[in-house]
Design an enzyme around this catalytic site. Sequence first.
Site, PDB file in Angstrom:
ATOM      1  N   ASP A   1       0.837  -1.200   0.000  1.00  0.00           N
ATOM      2  CA  ASP A   1       0.000   0.000   0.000  1.00  0.00           C
ATOM      3  C   ASP A   1       0.876   1.256   0.000  1.00  0.00           C
ATOM      4  OD1 ASP A   1      -2.925   1.028   0.738  1.00  0.00           O
ATOM      5  OD2 ASP A   1      -1.532   2.147   1.993  1.00  0.00           O
TER       6      ASP A   1
ATOM      7  N   GLU B   1      12.605 -16.316  -0.574  1.00  0.00           N
ATOM      8  CA  GLU B   1      12.711 -17.568   0.205  1.00  0.00           C
ATOM      9  C   GLU B   1      11.431 -18.396   0.071  1.00  0.00           C
ATOM     10  OE1 GLU B   1      13.646 -16.951   4.365  1.00  0.00           O
ATOM     11  OE2 GLU B   1      14.932 -15.251   3.802  1.00  0.00           O
TER      12      GLU B   1
HETATM   13  C1  GLC Z   1      -4.060   3.283  -0.370  1.00  0.00           C
HETATM   14  C2  GLC Z   1      -5.334   2.485  -0.285  1.00  0.00           C
HETATM   15  C3  GLC Z   1      -6.419   3.372   0.226  1.00  0.00           C
HETATM   16  C4  GLC Z   1      -6.027   3.871   1.601  1.00  0.00           C
HETATM   17  C5  GLC Z   1      -4.661   4.552   1.570  1.00  0.00           C
HETATM   18  C6  GLC Z   1      -4.119   4.739   2.954  1.00  0.00           C
HETATM   19  O1  GLC Z   1      -4.138   4.305  -1.289  1.00  0.00           O
HETATM   20  O2  GLC Z   1      -5.626   1.930  -1.531  1.00  0.00           O
HETATM   21  O3  GLC Z   1      -7.656   2.723   0.287  1.00  0.00           O
HETATM   22  O4  GLC Z   1      -6.975   4.789   2.046  1.00  0.00           O
HETATM   23  O5  GLC Z   1      -3.712   3.778   0.887  1.00  0.00           O
HETATM   24  O6  GLC Z   1      -3.706   3.513   3.499  1.00  0.00           O
END
Ligand code: GLC
Length: 555
Positions: free
Chosen positions: A220, A262
């Site tokens: 993310d 791994e």
């Molecule tokens: C990313 C995710 C989103 C979230 C953001 C903060 O963009 O896709 O849904 O709000 O990160 O974690």
Amino acid sequence: MGQPIPARSDHHGDDHRDDDWWRSAVIHQVYVRSFADGDGDGTGDLAGVREKLPYLAELGVDALWFSPWYLSPMKDGGYDVADYRTVDPAFGTLAEAEKLIAEARRLGIRTIIDIVPNHVSDQHAWFRAALAGGPERDLFHFRPGRGEHGELPPNNWTSEFGGPAWTRVTEPDGIPGDWYLHLFAPEQPDLDWAHPAVRQEHEDILRFWFERGVAGVRVDSAALPAKDPLLPDLVEGRGPHPYVDRDELHDVYRAWRAVADEYGAVFVGEVWLPDAERFARYLRPDELHTAFNFSFMTCPWDAARLRTSIDETLAEHAPVGAPATWVLCNHDVTRTVTRYGRADTGFDFAAKAFGTPTDLALGTRRARAAALLSLALPGTVYLYQGEELGLPEVEVAREHIQDPMHARSGGTDPGRDGCRVPLPWAAKEPYAGFGSRNTPWLPQPDGWAMYAVDRQQDDPGSLLTLYRRAIRLRPAFGTGPLTWLPAPEGVLAFERADGLRCLVNLADTPVDLPGHTGILLASGPFDTGNRLPKDTAVWLRTRPARFSAPEESPS
Ligand code: GLC
């Protein structure tokens, strides 16, 4: 149409090595909260996903990417993680996640989880200890404020969700104290990636899940975790950005890659970067395997722009040997049938507004064509839940909106809940078969049942049928390159392996089909002159068939 769909054993082409599954996979994104409610409490859960695994196997997807399922106060739909080693009780238990991973794998479906390195929840043990004045403060970015009494934030950074990126804490002695950094909501404090414990903990989390059979990780906000240690004001255009795409990040991902190797696991990064060369750095052979293609996802429905986006994508991936990914939608953006049915068919967070006029019939026609376009391209395709049903973006009533983007915009941004409405499974059941006993966490709009899986599954003309057929046929395109073919203006035409061609007509008038030996699939009916109408795509065979695949004449 109407012929049987070939069995799953046709699923991979001859040249498809199992280790390389991620180079040409179709990956279905599951937003658990809205997928299926197994225990009836109003929120989707792992029990619901387990029940629907046969549906996902029949759809033909290779892997599932789960948005975060860990313990979370849900201030940002689970992207505020309180504990990576516990599944949120609203979703189930760790044992159930393990079962789900194993059951899916038995059906030939791999599991990808979501890790959110930039921040944790303010309820995470580290942050609670930090607020209590412990040494955990060093794991975050705490700074004194500016101004005479520290009443001003330490710098000018703004939150991605609007407002300042800093919140001031009240110290344990009751006095206003330092500020902490949060690039997203205040309930999502940013971690300090210069601290070795932060790195160690994330490598441990990766192992924890790889040990449980997870085959991949979505990273993310992958370009955001590293910060300039001086936390200077942001001055656009001057020097390296203080928090986007910092060079230090590459070391982090090299270490992650060593862990993944791994286990034979793979990464997909959420990397939003306009600079193609900087983007490709994340995909060097010892870093992330893949990253989402946001250029394609945000591209307007325009032949020249799409072609440029495809060419640039392929060109930027080639030097690092990484496969491209093709994305039309995810849990953060406007649903495809809605986006393509609007005057502005691109996507921009800043342009979202309530009450945007939408022609859903037009959008759906284009979304059908876009499905065939993206599934014919070389690389991996991501399919967000409900896209295969043609779900539209829902304009959720303000009083029901939970996404922090809405509140933090002062109520002007409709937020992202419109693409997170609980899925319709069975038209005649309460809540369209989502499984809840009472209204689900986000209410479904009137007419939602019309998109239900049981309405579409036996309908040869449904979007679900189109997706199922296309996913089954897709391996025939092979893993080789794409060659553009001469075509009238406004038409995309390219060839892949064995003379298989994809044509998409984005021009205003129908076009003649080139010579062919068979039609594999079309996104809509041809016109009376057997020409390809506007906003329609077709897959053609131009050589004698080497193997028997179901061919059809579009009706
Ligand atoms: C990313 C995710 C989103 C979230 C953001 C903060 O963009 O896709 O849904 O709000 O990160 O974690």
